[in-house]
Design an enzyme around this catalytic site. Structure first.
Site, mmCIF file in Angstrom:
data_model
loop_
_atom_site.group_PDB
_atom_site.id
_atom_site.type_symbol
_atom_site.label_atom_id
_atom_site.label_comp_id
_atom_site.label_asym_id
_atom_site.label_seq_id
_atom_site.Cartn_x
_atom_site.Cartn_y
_atom_site.Cartn_z
ATOM 1 N N TYR A 194 0.809 -1.224 0.000
ATOM 2 C CA TYR A 194 0.000 0.000 0.000
ATOM 3 C C TYR A 194 0.842 1.274 0.000
ATOM 4 C CZ TYR A 194 -3.771 -3.167 1.386
ATOM 5 O OH TYR A 194 -4.680 -4.187 1.429
ATOM 6 N N HIS A 235 -4.408 5.987 -1.760
ATOM 7 C CA HIS A 235 -5.130 5.894 -0.487
ATOM 8 C C HIS A 235 -4.218 6.193 0.701
ATOM 9 C CE1 HIS A 235 -9.006 5.043 1.087
ATOM 10 N NE2 HIS A 235 -8.812 3.826 1.524
ATOM 11 N N TYR A 271 -5.290 -0.504 10.028
ATOM 12 C CA TYR A 271 -5.885 -0.487 8.699
ATOM 13 C C TYR A 271 -7.005 0.545 8.677
ATOM 14 C CZ TYR A 271 -3.085 -4.456 7.254
ATOM 15 O OH TYR A 271 -2.023 -5.271 6.950
ATOM 16 N N ASN A 282 -10.153 0.770 7.877
ATOM 17 C CA ASN A 282 -11.515 0.563 8.382
ATOM 18 C C ASN A 282 -11.639 0.664 9.897
ATOM 19 O OD1 ASN A 282 -11.852 0.041 5.707
ATOM 20 N ND2 ASN A 282 -12.475 -2.076 5.943
ATOM 21 N N ASP A 332 -7.207 11.133 1.677
ATOM 22 C CA ASP A 332 -7.316 11.246 0.225
ATOM 23 C C ASP A 332 -8.750 11.613 -0.155
ATOM 24 O OD1 ASP A 332 -8.429 8.131 -0.767
ATOM 25 O OD2 ASP A 332 -7.603 8.386 1.237
ATOM 26 N N ASN A 365 -13.811 5.004 4.205
ATOM 27 C CA ASN A 365 -13.901 4.102 5.355
ATOM 28 C C ASN A 365 -13.115 4.572 6.571
ATOM 29 O OD1 ASN A 365 -15.650 2.345 4.072
ATOM 30 N ND2 ASN A 365 -13.992 1.120 3.202
#
Length: 188
Positions: free
Chosen positions: A16, A21, A65, A67, A92, A113
Site C-alpha cells: 500500500y 489511499h 488499517y 476501516n 485522500d 472508510n
C-alpha cells in the site's frame, strides 16, 4: 504547551506504501522528515512527535488499517489528552483534482472508510481535516483499484511539491489556527 494530534490515514504494508489511499501517511512522513524526527511503533499506530513554534504535534499513522482508524484516533486523543478541535485528519479525496488541498472544520465521511470509522468511534464529524485531491479518473466500478493504485507518471512530477504544501499547512494550523490556515492554503 498546546498539543495537536495529526492523523495521517493509510494502510500499513509495502503493497500500500505508494498508493493514492496512503497520502495521509505520505504527508505525515513529510512532516516528520522536515523536522528530523522518526516514527516509532506504539499502540495502534506509528508515532512521531515534533515541536513547532511552541506547539507540540503528535503525528500518528494508524496501524489498524483504514476501516478501524477510529480506534487509533480515540486512543491517542485520550492518552495525550488532546481536544478534538486540535486534531487534524489527513485523507485522500476523490472529489478534488489531483494535488488540490481542502482544509475544513467538519464534513461527511464521503464514503471514505477511514473517516467513517473515526466518525462512528468519536460520535461526531466535527473535527478538522485536510483532504488531498487524488481526482477520480477511473471507469465505473474501478474506484477500489484506482484508490489502491499507484501514482501515475504525471502525478509523480508534482506529488512531492503538493505534499510539502500540505505539510506546511499542518504546521500553520497548529500556529495560526484553523480559519487562517483555511484562508491561506485552500487556494494553493
Amino acid at each position: 504547551m498546546s498539543k495537536f494530534l495529526i492523523v495521517g490515514l493509510g494502510n500499513i504494508g509495502d503493497e500500500y506504501a505508494e498508493t493514492r489511499h496512503n497520502i495521509g501517511f505520505k504527508i505525515a512522513d513529510q512532516l516528520a522528515s522536515s523536522s528530523a524526527v522518526k516514527f516509532s511503533t506504539e499502540r495502534y499506530a506509528d508515532v512521531a512527535e515534533l515541536k513547532h513554534k511552541g506547539k507540540q504535534l503528535i503525528l500518528i499513522k494508524p496501524s489498524t488499517y483504514m476501516n478501524l482508524s477510529g480506534k487509533a484516533v480515540n486512543y491517542w486523543l485520550q492518552s495525550e489528552k488532546i481536544e478534538i478541535e486540535n486534531m487534524m485528519v489527513l485523507v485522500d479525496e476523490l472529489a478534488l483534482p489531483f494535488g488540490k488541498i481542502r482544509i475544513g472544520p467538519k464534513g461527511s465521511d464521503g464514503g471514505h472508510n477511514g473517516l467513517k470509522s473515526i466518525q462512528e468511534t468519536l460520535n461526531t464529524n466535527n473535527y478538522p481535516r485536510l483532504r488531498f485531491g487524488i481526482a477520480n479518473e477511473f471507469n465505473k466500478g474501478g474506484q477500489v483499484d484506482y484508490v489502491l493504485g499507484k501514482w501515475n507518471e504525471e502525478e509523480l512530477k508534482t506529488l512531492h511539491e503538493r505534499i510539502k504544501i500540505a505539510s506546511d499547512s499542518i504546521k500553520a494550523f497548529s500556529f495560526i489556527g484553523l480559519q487562517r490556515c483555511m484562508n491561506e492554503f485552500n487556494n494553493k
